[in-house]
Motif scaffolding. Structure first.
Motif, PDB file in Angstrom:
ATOM      1  N   SER A 170      -8.247  49.308  41.576  1.00 54.39           N
ATOM      2  CA  SER A 170      -8.652  50.612  40.789  1.00 54.39           C
ATOM      3  C   SER A 170      -8.330  50.361  39.272  1.00 54.39           C
ATOM      4  CB  SER A 170      -7.707  51.655  41.414  1.00 54.39           C
ATOM      5  OG  SER A 170      -7.809  52.846  40.624  1.00 54.39           O
ATOM      6  N   ALA A 208     -11.194  50.613  36.006  1.00 53.17           N
ATOM      7  CA  ALA A 208     -11.262  51.160  34.871  1.00 53.17           C
ATOM      8  C   ALA A 208     -11.086  50.093  33.413  1.00 53.17           C
ATOM      9  CB  ALA A 208      -9.912  52.295  34.782  1.00 53.17           C
ATOM     10  N   MET A 233     -14.568  49.143  32.931  1.00 46.07           N
ATOM     11  CA  MET A 233     -15.361  49.792  32.219  1.00 46.07           C
ATOM     12  C   MET A 233     -15.187  49.993  30.726  1.00 46.07           C
ATOM     13  SD  MET A 233     -17.724  52.485  32.952  1.00 46.07           S
ATOM     14  CE  MET A 233     -17.973  54.107  32.705  1.00 46.07           C
ATOM     15  N   TRP A 266      -8.533  55.516  47.339  1.00 48.35           N
ATOM     16  CA  TRP A 266      -8.185  55.338  45.830  1.00 48.35           C
ATOM     17  C   TRP A 266      -9.265  54.414  45.376  1.00 48.35           C
ATOM     18  CZ3 TRP A 266      -6.086  57.349  41.932  1.00 48.35           C
ATOM     19  CH2 TRP A 266      -5.658  56.760  41.058  1.00 48.35           C
ATOM     20  N   LYS A 267      -9.678  53.376  46.060  1.00 49.15           N
ATOM     21  CA  LYS A 267     -10.468  52.687  45.649  1.00 49.15           C
ATOM     22  C   LYS A 267     -12.256  53.030  45.282  1.00 49.15           C
ATOM     23  CE  LYS A 267     -12.606  48.072  46.922  1.00 49.15           C
ATOM     24  NZ  LYS A 267     -12.507  46.977  48.048  1.00 49.15           N
ATOM     25  N   THR A 317     -12.694  56.440  45.122  1.00 48.96           N
ATOM     26  CA  THR A 317     -12.855  57.650  44.640  1.00 48.96           C
ATOM     27  C   THR A 317     -13.651  57.748  43.409  1.00 48.96           C
ATOM     28  OG1 THR A 317     -11.184  59.486  43.731  1.00 48.96           O
ATOM     29  CG2 THR A 317     -10.577  57.178  42.977  1.00 48.96           C
ATOM     30  N   ILE A 325     -11.197  58.150  38.218  1.00 55.22           N
ATOM     31  CA  ILE A 325      -9.884  57.156  38.112  1.00 55.22           C
ATOM     32  C   ILE A 325      -9.226  57.636  36.979  1.00 55.22           C
ATOM     33  CG2 ILE A 325      -8.953  54.857  37.967  1.00 55.22           C
ATOM     34  CD1 ILE A 325     -11.739  53.704  39.558  1.00 55.22           C
ATOM     35  N   HIS A 349      -6.214  56.013  34.511  1.00 55.29           N
ATOM     36  CA  HIS A 349      -5.727  54.749  34.217  1.00 55.29           C
ATOM     37  C   HIS A 349      -5.057  54.664  32.832  1.00 55.29           C
ATOM     38  CE1 HIS A 349      -6.140  50.367  32.672  1.00 55.29           C
ATOM     39  NE2 HIS A 349      -5.380  50.378  33.731  1.00 55.29           N
ATOM     40  N   GLN A 354     -12.076  57.754  34.063  1.00 53.49           N
ATOM     41  CA  GLN A 354     -13.502  57.083  34.542  1.00 53.49           C
ATOM     42  C   GLN A 354     -14.114  58.074  35.613  1.00 53.49           C
ATOM     43  OE1 GLN A 354     -13.520  53.181  35.614  1.00 53.49           O
ATOM     44  NE2 GLN A 354     -15.495  53.107  36.273  1.00 53.49           N
ATOM     45  N   LYS A 360     -16.962  57.686  38.229  1.00 53.99           N
ATOM     46  CA  LYS A 360     -18.065  56.750  38.765  1.00 53.99           C
ATOM     47  C   LYS A 360     -18.379  55.496  37.920  1.00 53.99           C
ATOM     48  CE  LYS A 360     -20.498  59.565  42.190  1.00 53.99           C
ATOM     49  NZ  LYS A 360     -21.507  60.301  42.546  1.00 53.99           N
ATOM     50  N   ASP A 361     -19.331  55.026  37.869  1.00 54.49           N
ATOM     51  CA  ASP A 361     -19.610  53.944  36.760  1.00 54.49           C
ATOM     52  C   ASP A 361     -20.201  54.563  35.532  1.00 54.49           C
ATOM     53  OD1 ASP A 361     -18.154  52.067  38.164  1.00 54.49           O
ATOM     54  OD2 ASP A 361     -20.094  51.517  39.390  1.00 54.49           O
ATOM     55  N   LYS A 362     -20.437  55.955  35.389  1.00 54.82           N
ATOM     56  CA  LYS A 362     -21.394  56.573  34.410  1.00 54.82           C
ATOM     57  C   LYS A 362     -20.521  56.980  33.056  1.00 54.82           C
ATOM     58  CE  LYS A 362     -24.002  58.990  38.054  1.00 54.82           C
ATOM     59  NZ  LYS A 362     -24.229  60.319  38.636  1.00 54.82           N
TER      60      LYS A 362
END
Lengths: 112, 431
Positions: free
Chosen positions: A81, A85, A88, B99-100, B102, B105, B107, B138, B140-142
């Motif tokens: 996880s 992040a 990204m 968690w992976k 979700t 995230i 961080h 974060q 998603k990947d958006k």
């Protein structure tokens, strides 16, 4: 300059909306694509396949690109996880393409 | 009489004859009984032996059964434990998977440092205490919300707090990300990528690349950045990355020295107002012709102003490179900021700040690293100008935890602190 700025912001925001709407309806599009003629479906599958993360490419990119700025960090340093992040963030900061970021993430998550 | 005698004799004879026979008959019977008894005894002995064997067998069986019962109990206990462990693993796996997978995230990253400075003509002091957490949120990947907050201990013991940057980044596609907010200036490499203490190989920034120097620090506006593979998709070869932005632009800082009003510096902290009403647009393009080599060109233009004055032109130019070869790491950067002339201004001249540096580092055995850097900073103010050689030795406790010592040979205006050499030590931690 003022007009230029307004135009630039408008273009950027419309680009963002377009990009997001494309992403939001990706699943619907995919479903629609599946029902279309086989040629279009093949194209969609090929496109999806080309976006698939690649472990070996990720390993190479990790070794080549991360050292461009800082000491390389071991995959075991972070959890899946956290890497997600971090990648990204690094995609944006280090100027990586989406595919490069996915490849590196694949390598890190499978090696930690 | 004769008969009696005869009869008596006959009886006697018979009796006598019968006696051995009788005797003989009685012995056979005894033998038979004896044999029968013997057989009986043997049989009893055999039976007793069999009984003993049976008792032993029964005892053995009982023992075996007891052992089997104990083993079964143990097996049951182990099975119960295994079942519990499986349940626990399943729970952990589920939570890890959740968690992976979700959507959101949270961080925390960042860096921190603490150090020591011994400068000519000044007291040596422990300083360089800085904590810079970076928050990532974060979706998603958006979307990525990222923000760095900087806490610094000042000379008077107070703590300064600053929002180094805060942006909301939206990935439009694989090649473009929209960034909005206050962001680190994308001009050059040092400010946006190298300045964190665990990345910078020396305890100090090159002259002119710190705050309010020749290199712009931050901007508040909108930015589009990303990368384009120039070879085949997925190939690790030729690439291009880019960042273009529009922002409020800088503000000019005035200073009166010797009765003369001068522009002391260009404030580029990323202002939340635009005093001249005109935006600054710029960016950087980076090329990666071969792996481990990046060459970048930067520029920006627009207007800026002294508060209450008319606009004047503002321009940035920059170039940078970074190259890694075997155990060597080379990098260099040039940057220039220029403010155009304005006849009606209290400081009407053209003002230009420029700086460049070249740095080489070599990884020694046992996690040591040697570094050398040359910097030349030119400013309209002689008190700011500095030429510097810095040599350093680092020990990598971990890739992101570095102990550094360095010595700076500084040449500036004699009598100014820019002319004083310095010894620096620093512990830096990236997380």
């Amino acid at each position: 300059m003022k007009n230029f700025t307004i135009i630039l912001i408008a273009v950027a925001l419309s680009g963002a909306s377009l990009g997001l709407s494309q992403t939001s309806y990706a699943a619907e599009k995919q479903a629609a694509t599946e029902t279309k003629k086989p040629k279009a479906a093949d194209k969609a599958v090929a496109k999806k396949k080309s976006k698939k993360p690649n472990f070996a490419r990720g390993a190479k990119l990790w070794a080549n690109r991360c050292t461009g700025c800082h000491n390389i960090r071991a995959p075991k340093d972070l959890t899946d996880s956290e890497w997600k992040a971090t990648m990204m963030h690094m995609r944006i900061r280090a100027g990586l393409s989406g595919q490069d970021a996915r490849d590196i993430l694949e390598f890190l998550q499978r090696s930690n | 009489m004769k008969n009696l005698l005869f009869r008596t004799s006959a009886i006697a004879i018979i009796m006598l004859g019968a006696t051995p026979a009788l005797a003989q008959t009685g012995g056979t019977q005894d033998n038979q009984e004896f044999q029968a008894n013997q057989e009986l005894l043997s049989r009893i002995e055999r039976l007793e032996a069999e009984l003993a064997a049976l008792r032993t067998a029964v005892q053995q069986s009982t023992q075996n059964i007891t052992t089997a019962i104990e083993t079964a109990d143990e097996a049951q206990a182990t099975a119960n434990k295994a079942q519990k462990a499986v349940k626990k693993v399943a729970k952990v796996a589920k939570s890890a998977e959740e968690w992976k997978n979700t959507n959101s995230i949270i961080h925390l990253a960042g860096y921190a440092s603490a150090g020591y400075t011994n400068k000519q003509n000044a007291n040596d002091t422990f300083n360089q205490v800085q904590f810079s957490p970076i928050f990532h949120y974060q979706y998603k990947d958006k979307v990525l919300l990222e923000s760095e907050v900087e806490f610094k201990v000042l000379e008077d013991g107070s703590t300064s707090v600053g929002l180094e940057y805060l942006t909301i980044d939206v990935n439009l596609n694989d090649y473009a990300t929209l960034v909005m907010g206050r962001f680190i200036s994308p001009v050059g490499q040092f400010r946006q990528n190298i300045h964190p203490s665990w990345i910078n190989k020396l305890p100090s920034a090159p002259s002119g690349f710190g705050h309010d120097g020749a290199a712009p620090s931050a901007e508040l506006g909108i930015q589009l950045r990303g990368a384009v593979p120039l070879g085949a998709v997925g190939d690790s070869g030729l690439r291009m990355n880019y960042a273009v932005y529009v922002g409020n632009g800088p503000e000019l800082e005035l200073e009166v020295e010797g009765g003369v009003t001068e522009i002391h510096g260009i404030g580029t902290a990323g202002f939340g107002r635009d005093i001249d009403g005109n935006k600054v647009a710029g960016g950087r393009v980076g090329f990666i012709p071969i792996p481990k080599l990046e060459i970048g060109l930067s520029g920006a233009m627009g207007d800026t102003a002294i508060p209450m004055e008319a606009d004047r032109s503002y321009r940035i130019l920059g170039a940078d490179f970074a190259y890694q070869w075997k155990k060597f790491d080379f990098r260099g950067e040039y940057v220039q900021q220029e403010v155009g002339a304005l006849s009606s201004s209290v400081a009407p001249e053209t003002w230009m700040w420029e700086s460049w540096y070249m740095q080489g580092a070599y990884r020694l055995p046992r996690n040591f690293e040697a570094v050398v850097r040359y910097t030349d900073y030119n400013s309209p103010h002689s008190s700011q100008r500095q030429e510097q050689w810095a040599v350093g030795l680092n020990y990598l406790i971990a890739p992101q935890v570095i102990a550094k010592i360095a010595y700076e040979f500084n040449a500036g205006v004699v009598g100014r602190d820019t002319d004083d050499n310095r010894f620096l030590a620093q512990l830096a931690y990236g997380f």
